[in-house]
Design an enzyme around this catalytic site. Structure first.
Site, PDB file in Angstrom:
ATOM      1  N   ASP A   1       0.827  -1.205   0.000  1.00 45.05           N
ATOM      2  CA  ASP A   1       0.000   0.000   0.000  1.00 45.05           C
ATOM      3  C   ASP A   1       0.860   1.254   0.000  1.00 45.05           C
ATOM      4  O   ASP A   1       0.510   2.261  -0.618  1.00 45.05           O
ATOM      5  CB  ASP A   1      -0.918   0.009   1.233  1.00 45.05           C
ATOM      6  CG  ASP A   1      -2.031  -1.012   1.114  1.00 45.05           C
ATOM      7  OD1 ASP A   1      -2.240  -1.517   0.000  1.00 45.05           O
ATOM      8  OD2 ASP A   1      -2.681  -1.312   2.123  1.00 45.05           O
TER       9      ASP A   1
ATOM     10  N   TYR B   1       2.091   1.821  -3.554  1.00 42.73           N
ATOM     11  CA  TYR B   1       0.975   2.280  -4.389  1.00 42.73           C
ATOM     12  C   TYR B   1       0.667   3.747  -4.099  1.00 42.73           C
ATOM     13  O   TYR B   1       0.466   4.557  -5.009  1.00 42.73           O
ATOM     14  CB  TYR B   1      -0.262   1.419  -4.131  1.00 42.73           C
ATOM     15  CG  TYR B   1      -1.507   1.915  -4.842  1.00 42.73           C
ATOM     16  CD1 TYR B   1      -1.712   1.640  -6.189  1.00 42.73           C
ATOM     17  CD2 TYR B   1      -2.458   2.678  -4.166  1.00 42.73           C
ATOM     18  CE1 TYR B   1      -2.837   2.110  -6.847  1.00 42.73           C
ATOM     19  CE2 TYR B   1      -3.583   3.156  -4.824  1.00 42.73           C
ATOM     20  CZ  TYR B   1      -3.771   2.863  -6.158  1.00 42.73           C
ATOM     21  OH  TYR B   1      -4.880   3.343  -6.806  1.00 42.73           O
TER      22      TYR B   1
ATOM     23  N   SER C   1     -14.410   5.664  -3.364  1.00 46.34           N
ATOM     24  CA  SER C   1     -13.266   5.114  -2.643  1.00 46.34           C
ATOM     25  C   SER C   1     -12.968   6.014  -1.445  1.00 46.34           C
ATOM     26  O   SER C   1     -13.735   6.926  -1.147  1.00 46.34           O
ATOM     27  CB  SER C   1     -12.067   5.035  -3.589  1.00 46.34           C
ATOM     28  OG  SER C   1     -10.992   4.395  -2.966  1.00 46.34           O
TER      29      SER C   1
ATOM     30  N   GLU D   1     -13.680   3.548  12.930  1.00 44.62           N
ATOM     31  CA  GLU D   1     -13.993   2.145  12.676  1.00 44.62           C
ATOM     32  C   GLU D   1     -12.733   1.384  12.260  1.00 44.62           C
ATOM     33  O   GLU D   1     -11.736   1.995  11.873  1.00 44.62           O
ATOM     34  CB  GLU D   1     -15.038   2.032  11.548  1.00 44.62           C
ATOM     35  CG  GLU D   1     -16.275   2.884  11.758  1.00 44.62           C
ATOM     36  CD  GLU D   1     -17.140   2.994  10.500  1.00 44.62           C
ATOM     37  OE1 GLU D   1     -16.774   2.374   9.480  1.00 44.62           O
ATOM     38  OE2 GLU D   1     -18.143   3.707  10.541  1.00 44.62           O
TER      39      GLU D   1
ATOM     40  N   LYS E   1     -10.644  -0.748   9.604  1.00 44.25           N
ATOM     41  CA  LYS E   1     -10.619  -0.919   8.149  1.00 44.25           C
ATOM     42  C   LYS E   1     -10.261  -2.380   7.862  1.00 44.25           C
ATOM     43  O   LYS E   1      -9.088  -2.756   7.819  1.00 44.25           O
ATOM     44  CB  LYS E   1      -9.608   0.012   7.491  1.00 44.25           C
ATOM     45  CG  LYS E   1      -9.721   0.006   5.969  1.00 44.25           C
ATOM     46  CD  LYS E   1      -8.767   0.978   5.327  1.00 44.25           C
ATOM     47  CE  LYS E   1      -9.007   0.998   3.823  1.00 44.25           C
ATOM     48  NZ  LYS E   1      -8.857  -0.316   3.182  1.00 44.25           N
TER      49      LYS E   1
ATOM     50  N   LYS F   1      -4.097   4.417   7.457  1.00 43.59           N
ATOM     51  CA  LYS F   1      -3.601   3.047   7.276  1.00 43.59           C
ATOM     52  C   LYS F   1      -2.344   2.776   8.087  1.00 43.59           C
ATOM     53  O   LYS F   1      -1.556   3.686   8.370  1.00 43.59           O
ATOM     54  CB  LYS F   1      -3.344   2.779   5.792  1.00 43.59           C
ATOM     55  CG  LYS F   1      -4.590   2.953   4.920  1.00 43.59           C
ATOM     56  CD  LYS F   1      -4.388   2.455   3.521  1.00 43.59           C
ATOM     57  CE  LYS F   1      -4.814   1.031   3.380  1.00 43.59           C
ATOM     58  NZ  LYS F   1      -4.770   0.549   1.987  1.00 43.59           N
TER      59      LYS F   1
ATOM     60  N   CYS G   1      17.046 -36.631  -0.902  1.00 40.37           N
ATOM     61  CA  CYS G   1      16.608 -36.082   0.386  1.00 40.37           C
ATOM     62  C   CYS G   1      17.814 -35.505   1.123  1.00 40.37           C
ATOM     63  O   CYS G   1      18.852 -36.168   1.220  1.00 40.37           O
ATOM     64  CB  CYS G   1      15.934 -37.168   1.220  1.00 40.37           C
ATOM     65  SG  CYS G   1      15.536 -36.651   2.903  1.00 40.37           S
TER      66      CYS G   1
ATOM     67  N   CYS H   1      18.255 -38.220   4.477  1.00 41.39           N
ATOM     68  CA  CYS H   1      18.551 -39.659   4.329  1.00 41.39           C
ATOM     69  C   CYS H   1      19.092 -40.029   2.948  1.00 41.39           C
ATOM     70  O   CYS H   1      19.412 -41.191   2.700  1.00 41.39           O
ATOM     71  CB  CYS H   1      17.306 -40.484   4.632  1.00 41.39           C
ATOM     72  SG  CYS H   1      15.984 -40.296   3.401  1.00 41.39           S
TER      73      CYS H   1
ATOM     74  N   CYS I   1      10.093 -37.093   0.038  1.00 45.29           N
ATOM     75  CA  CYS I   1      11.146 -38.071   0.302  1.00 45.29           C
ATOM     76  C   CYS I   1      10.524 -39.465   0.254  1.00 45.29           C
ATOM     77  O   CYS I   1       9.442 -39.690   0.801  1.00 45.29           O
ATOM     78  CB  CYS I   1      11.762 -37.809   1.679  1.00 45.29           C
ATOM     79  SG  CYS I   1      12.852 -39.127   2.255  1.00 45.29           S
TER      80      CYS I   1
END
Length: 698
Positions: A56, A59, A106, A137, A139, A338, A432, A435, A450
């Site tokens: 965020d 952005y 938005s 509130e 978000k 935020k 592996c 082993c 394995c």
């Protein structure tokens, strides 16, 4: 020489600088257009696919940069179709689109205190009010949804889309239990537009991803991604859809004749009509109180069972909201404050491969130590080999690390601008790492296993650790380090070897004292009394966890019945599934496993999960078919033991409090669940009452 000629000729001089200016303007215009296109791509990933590629913060930085360039160079291009002027995303092709009754705008958002204070001061100045109340509130990090009710009946459900029209997801939404198909109560408007967030609980995501992984399908990276994917699926999966939840945060069209002129009062009215709202909403007026609310929520968010990415601050008065108005993208009276993502850069210095209890090989990146949210991180799981390909990861790369939900570290991306020539390609192993057995790809080519079975000490250690864990027999003191020593010294080769451990043998181990040894032996003796579901889960059978173990144990009642079952009977069990049934059936029909189960049954007292009740006792048992939440610590029992007891009484333990909760069992130092239960008026059962119920019914 050329420069002297140009300087001597005024016409040439003007032409030279005009040409440079023209090329600069073309470059800037192309840069702005490319930036717009890049942001549209990121918005499509976030809004339409629910799978963000950047944080965020990143952005927000790109949007501010674009906004600045568009304002500075207005003469170069029009900004009508720019992401700075648009809401959401066009959506996914294939879904019908419908217009919202009112635009679904938005929110503007900020990430720091100074930007929040600017918003707060601008509101006060614009309104010229001494005291403005705000509704604060949570978000919730989910998917925005618009519901349309006519005469109290749900007729349409749409995503945000581009803010004007959204994707029609009505059929999918009708399956979600927290969204009422019909509103209840009085004074229900003829037409109503309800807005809220579709989301998923963290533990539901873990369960969903567990079942998805068992079927070798792609897992969901986070709760938002899961909510977005499930809501938009075309083939309805009722079981998966039941994981989705809805929380109402507002409204679009809301008739004025209801005479409710505060945002908070309207939310309470929506709740009375049957729509769920958050229990954390607070009415505050001073900037100091709002900042305290922000800090409080930020400090407790890692303890919530759902993801949030900030708080939303709204002017509470509807009259003042109308006075402030909106831009074409967002309301002026609301803002999202935020949380800053905890992300840091580090260098990948190597790859190690871990063997799990099912034999699955998991690649883990070793990185230069970094400090995020109070924790030093040195290793990051890469989940599977496809993740390495997806990230195009190399040893020596600089990567962005994020603590998902402030808990699990994850590599978000490779910073390819910092990539050096000294990087090394990651070579997938063929043997592996423990082993040296040959590794085998599963049928979907997503996981590597394995083939060494329990001969592989890496797998054996994890399997034995799971056997002793809370999901298994809950043997206190036997941690991974002690189990690792026991396996390396060949003191333990199977599950039943735990019950042959004595004081002298345990005392010979490193870093283990007399008191710890005595506690381990006492815990081993206590673990010998076990219910069938816990015993079954402890075996670590692929695809058979605690929930499926409980279903199986309640059906078969005894270990003998289970061992004599058929594949057809297992497949027909509700909640098990074909793949899990085959896994269990194969396990109990292998001679080696049968010998282990037989030896364990001789060492343990395995009792039935099921308590037989007659109809009269069923009515008296307060936990029968009830939803129960636990908060705080009980003196007599651990949290796992309490869940087991409630399960025996055929109750269901829930992870969080809701209006559907029947009881909350409260011990010492209860947390936010107890506070929430008081708001919802849930019946409280104290420890002494809980003990009395156990004595009467078990």
């Amino acid at each position: 020489m050329l420069l002297k000629v140009i300087l001597c000729n005024k016409v040439s001089f003007k032409w030279f600088f005009d040409s440079i200016n023209w090329y600069c303007m073309i470059f800037i215009k192309n840069y702005i257009l490319k930036l717009q296109e890049k942001i549209r791509y990121y918005e499509y990933l976030y809004h339409s696919l629910g799978s963000p590629e950047i944080s965020d913060n990143r952005y927000d930085f790109l949007i501010k940069k674009l906004h600045y360039l568009e304002n500075k160079y207005k003469h170069l291009l029009t900004a009508n179709s720019s992401p700075t002027q648009m809401i959401g995303s066009p959506g996914i092709i294939g879904f019908k689109k419908h217009k919202h009754i009112t635009p679904m705008l938005s929110l503007n958002h900020v990430f720091n205190y100074s930007d929040f204070l600017n918003f707060y001061k601008n509101i006060k100045i614009s309104l010229k009010e001494k005291k403005v109340f705000f509704c604060c509130e949570l978000k919730i990090d989910g998917l925005a949804l618009n519901l349309v009710y006519r005469k109290g009946i749900l007729i349409q459900a749409m995503t945000r889309g581009d803010g004007i029209a959204g994707e029609d997801v009505t059929d999918n939404v009708r399956v979600i239990s927290s969204i009422p198909n019909k509103l209840n109560g009085i004074n229900i408007p003829k037409k109503l537009e309800v807005r809220g967030e579709i989301f998923m609980l963290k533990n539901d995501l873990m369960r969903l991803n567990g079942s998805v992984m068992n079927n070798c399908k792609k897992i969901f990276s986070n709760t938002r991604n899961a909510a977005s994917g499930l809501l938009r699926q075309k083939n309805l999966n009722n079981v998966a859809m039941q994981n989705l939840m809805f929380c109402c945060y507002g409204y679009g069209y809301y008739p004025r004749y209801t005479n409710l002129f505060s945002h908070y009062d309207r939310l309470k009215q929506l709740n009375l009509w049957g729509l769920p709202i958050s229990g954390y909403n607070s009415i505050l007026h001073s900037s100091y109180d709002i900042l305290c609310f922000y800090k409080k929520i930020n400090s407790m968010r890692q303890f919530l069972n759902f993801n949030i990415d900030g708080i939303v601050i709204k002017v509470n008065s509807i009259i003042l909201q109308n006075k402030l108005g909106c831009t074409n993208k967002a309301p002026r009276w609301a803002m999202a404050f935020k949380f800053v993502d905890q992300e840091k850069l580090s260098k990948v210095i190597g790859i190690m491969y871990c063997v799990g209890r099912t034999g699955a090989i998991t690649p883990v990146a070793k990185i230069n130590p970094i400090f995020i949210s109070g924790v030093t991180i040195k290793k990051v799981s890469l989940y599977n080999f496809n993740e390495i390909k997806k990230l195009d990861l190399h040893i020596g790369d600089i990567v962005t690390i994020k603590r998902s939900g402030d808990v699990i570290p994850k590599i978000i991306s490779v910073v390819k601008d910092y990539r050096s020539k000294n990087i090394k390609k990651i070579v997938f192993p063929h043997l592996c790492p423990v082993c040296k057995s040959i590794l085998k790809l599963n049928t979907k080519y997503t996981k590597v296993y394995c083939t060494g079975g329990l001969k592989c000490k890496g797998r054996l250690k994890k399997l034995l650790y799971y056997f002793c864990s809370k999901n298994g027999l809950n043997i206190h003191g036997l941690g991974y380090k002690i189990i690792s020593q026991l396996v390396d010294r060949n003191y333990i080769k199977n599950f039943f070897d735990f019950f042959n451990l004595d004081f002298d043998l345990l005392s010979s181990l490193e870093d283990i004292g007399k008191k710890t040894t005595i506690n381990i032996i006492n815990s081993i003796n206590q673990s010998k009394n076990v219910i069938l579901s816990k015993f079954l889960c402890a075996l670590g059978i692929k695809e058979i966890g605690s929930i499926k173990s409980n279903i199986i144990a309640k059906h078969f009642l005894s270990l003998e019945n289970l061992m004599n079952t058929t594949l057809q009977e297992l497949v027909l069990l509700k909640g098990i599934g074909f793949s899990s049934a085959c896994s269990l059936f194969d396990f109990i029909n292998i001679k080696y496993n049968q010998d282990i189960i037989f030896n364990l049954s001789n060492s343990l007292n395995i009792s039935s999960n099921h308590v037989q009740y007659n109809n009269t006792v069923k009515k008296l048992n307060p936990f029968f078919k009830k939803k129960i939440v636990i908060s705080g610590t009980l003196n007599k029992f651990s949290r796992i033991e309490i869940k087991g007891i409630i399960s025996q009484l055929e109750g269901r333990v829930m992870s969080d409090v809701s209006k559907n909760t029947d009881y909350i069992v409260v011990g010492k130092n209860p947390g936010y669940k107890f506070v929430k239960s008081k708001i919802l008026k849930i019946k409280v059962i104290l420890e002494q009452d809980f003990l009395k119920i156990i004595q009467d019914f078990l």
